[in-house]
Design a protein around this motif. Structure first.
Motif, PDB file in Angstrom:
ATOM      1  N   UNK A   1      40.032  56.795  62.969  1.00 18.69           N
ATOM      2  CA  UNK A   1      38.795  57.498  62.917  1.00 18.69           C
ATOM      3  C   UNK A   1      38.842  59.032  63.485  1.00 18.69           C
ATOM      4  N   UNK A   2      37.851  59.849  63.048  1.00 18.78           N
ATOM      5  CA  UNK A   2      37.972  61.309  63.559  1.00 18.78           C
ATOM      6  C   UNK A   2      37.463  61.196  65.021  1.00 18.78           C
ATOM      7  N   UNK A   3      37.854  62.312  65.707  1.00 20.52           N
ATOM      8  CA  UNK A   3      37.389  62.337  66.913  1.00 20.52           C
ATOM      9  C   UNK A   3      35.923  62.597  67.330  1.00 20.52           C
ATOM     10  N   UNK A   4      35.048  63.191  66.203  1.00 23.27           N
ATOM     11  CA  UNK A   4      33.618  63.221  66.022  1.00 23.27           C
ATOM     12  C   UNK A   4      33.068  61.911  65.965  1.00 23.27           C
ATOM     13  N   UNK A   5      33.980  61.040  65.281  1.00 25.67           N
ATOM     14  CA  UNK A   5      33.383  59.535  64.727  1.00 25.67           C
ATOM     15  C   UNK A   5      33.543  58.627  66.031  1.00 25.67           C
ATOM     16  N   UNK A   6      34.695  58.654  66.974  1.00 25.51           N
ATOM     17  CA  UNK A   6      34.670  58.020  68.053  1.00 25.51           C
ATOM     18  C   UNK A   6      33.702  58.620  69.083  1.00 25.51           C
ATOM     19  N   UNK A   7      33.290  59.824  69.091  1.00 20.49           N
ATOM     20  CA  UNK A   7      32.597  60.331  70.071  1.00 20.49           C
ATOM     21  C   UNK A   7      31.081  60.021  69.959  1.00 20.49           C
ATOM     22  N   UNK A   8      30.825  59.772  68.692  1.00 22.04           N
ATOM     23  CA  UNK A   8      29.726  59.150  68.565  1.00 22.04           C
ATOM     24  C   UNK A   8      29.348  57.870  68.539  1.00 22.04           C
ATOM     25  N   UNK A   9      30.368  57.038  68.797  1.00 20.26           N
ATOM     26  CA  UNK A   9      30.267  55.562  68.832  1.00 20.26           C
ATOM     27  C   UNK A   9      29.222  55.005  69.975  1.00 20.26           C
ATOM     28  N   UNK A  10      28.182  54.175  69.431  1.00 20.38           N
ATOM     29  CA  UNK A  10      27.322  53.576  70.358  1.00 20.38           C
ATOM     30  C   UNK A  10      27.590  52.058  70.415  1.00 20.38           C
ATOM     31  N   UNK A  11      26.914  51.499  71.514  1.00 20.49           N
ATOM     32  CA  UNK A  11      27.218  50.153  72.077  1.00 20.49           C
ATOM     33  C   UNK A  11      26.749  49.215  70.914  1.00 20.49           C
ATOM     34  N   UNK A  12      25.837  49.349  70.126  1.00 28.13           N
ATOM     35  CA  UNK A  12      25.254  48.574  69.079  1.00 28.13           C
ATOM     36  C   UNK A  12      26.001  48.480  67.967  1.00 28.13           C
ATOM     37  N   UNK A  13      27.147  49.503  67.714  1.00 28.78           N
ATOM     38  CA  UNK A  13      27.944  49.541  66.775  1.00 28.78           C
ATOM     39  C   UNK A  13      29.229  48.917  66.748  1.00 28.78           C
ATOM     40  N   UNK A  14      29.444  48.105  67.648  1.00 28.74           N
ATOM     41  CA  UNK A  14      30.806  47.445  68.051  1.00 28.74           C
ATOM     42  C   UNK A  14      30.647  45.920  67.510  1.00 28.74           C
TER      43      UNK A  14
END
Length: 374
Positions: free
Chosen positions: A214-227
């Motif tokens: 994943x891109x760095x912006x994508x990992x920085x935007x990761x939320x708890x509910x998206x796992x």
């Protein structure tokens, strides 16, 4: 679902503040491209490019305005090809910085990006706009006459350039083991204390990038509910605000679990804080920034690549982690179609550069051909 990163929110604010100084037709262009799902970061870069262009028009006496926001459409319509070619030369020759008597000029890629931004603006003004009579604002597009060079390197050459600045299969494992067991050993007490505070977070960040591409912006935007730990996948937001789901290596998901076990105690976020990766700023928890992640990756890879003879090693970027994952995918037999989906590429052209990554594999083929001809 992953939420917008702090960078995106900041870029949104910066974009709106920059538009105050732009002509009305530029504001209209930006609004149209936002509706077309152009990324805010891209549009912010475009506005910076437009500002430079309008200021150049003023400095060259091509516009007689006190402020660039007053630059009339009529000026853009009558610009000559020679005018625009002079501007391109200005971009190529301008000294943008000087350090220790070394003058830095723009890269060819930077010049091309600037011209491409103006091409997009002029294309909009001459083909997509509509005045009270149903006509475009003007029809003469001088930027159509300006050729922006394309990369001349072959796919193999591009791939081998990538392969020289990535982590190989064994190096990925070695690097992660180094972070977990080796990095802290040579740190002075204060730096060691700071590292240990963020150790699980930093390992999880890096492991997730190396374990998914994943891109760095994508990992920085990761939320708890998206796992989704059961399916070993995460929901992310790609470029253009496109929702997507990607698989993650089980080992990376385990590293993420280790971080989440200490997240609340270590960072003490508000109960409604959705972002996974946090940082402490003035004693308060906040989502970690893209720039902070980039700095962490550079610091750890530089340390990993250092040795006694050369104290300062080569630093890698989060994007090189993406390349590292992609090259490992191909070497382990993964197909280009699935890799395209995993990385979120919009075309095969971007993905296929990874199919030529290994010069060692090419050498094996050459040696095999040679042996059969004897």
């Amino acid at each position: 679902m992953a939420g917008p990163s702090r960078e995106k929110l900041m870029h949104e604010k910066r974009l709106e503040s920059k538009l105050v100084d732009m002509p009305e037709y530029v504001i209209e262009y930006i609004r149209a491209k936002k509706r077309a799902k152009f990324s805010v970061s891209t549009l912010l870069g475009y506005v910076h490019d437009f500002q430079k262009f309008f200021e150049w028009l003023k400095s060259e006496g091509l516009t007689q305005v006190n402020h660039i926001k007053d630059t009339p459409l009529s000026i853009l319509e009558i610009l000559s090809k020679e005018n625009v070619e002079y501007y391109k030369e200005f971009l190529e020759e301008e000294n943008i910085s000087e350090r220790e008597n070394v003058i830095k000029k723009r890269s060819e890629q930077s010049v091309h990006r600037n011209i491409s931004a103006l091409k997009s603006l002029f294309n909009y003004l001459t083909t997509e706009t509509e005045d009270e009579n149903g006509e475009c604002y003007f029809y003469r597009n001088v930027f159509k006459k300006i050729v922006v060079g394309k990369e001349k390197a072959t796919a193999s050459n591009r791939a081998r350039k990538i392969s020289s600045v990535i982590l190989g299969d064994d190096e990925i494992t070695e690097f992660l083991n180094y972070l977990k067991n080796g990095y802290e050993k040579n740190l002075e007490p204060k730096k060691k204390s700071l590292f240990l505070r963020d150790k699980e977070r930093d390992i999880a960040l890096i492991s997730m990038m190396l374990g998914s591409g994943v891109r760095v912006s994508e990992i920085a935007s990761l939320t708890l509910h998206s796992i989704d730990f059961q399916k070993e996948q995460i929901d992310i937001v790609r470029k253009g605000n496109k929702a997507d789901t990607v698989l993650v290596l089980p080992s990376a998901m385990n590293d993420l679990k280790e971080y989440l076990r200490v997240r609340q105690e270590r960072y003490k976020p508000q109960n409604n804080e959705p972002y996974v990766f946090l940082a402490k700023y003035k004693g308060a928890a906040q989502p970690i920034s893209v720039r902070a992640i980039q700095s962490l990756v550079e610091k750890y890879t530089r340390a990993f690549n250092s040795n006694e003879e050369f104290e300062i090693g080569k630093a890698l970027s989060p994007h090189k982690f993406r390349h590292s994952f992609a090259s490992e995918w191909v070497r382990k037999g993964g197909g280009a179609v699935l890799l395209r989906d995993q990385l979120g590429h919009s075309s095969f052209e971007t993905t296929t550069k990874y199919t030529n990554l290994s010069i060692e594999e090419s050498k094996k083929v050459i040696d095999h051909i040679e042996s059969t001809r004897k």
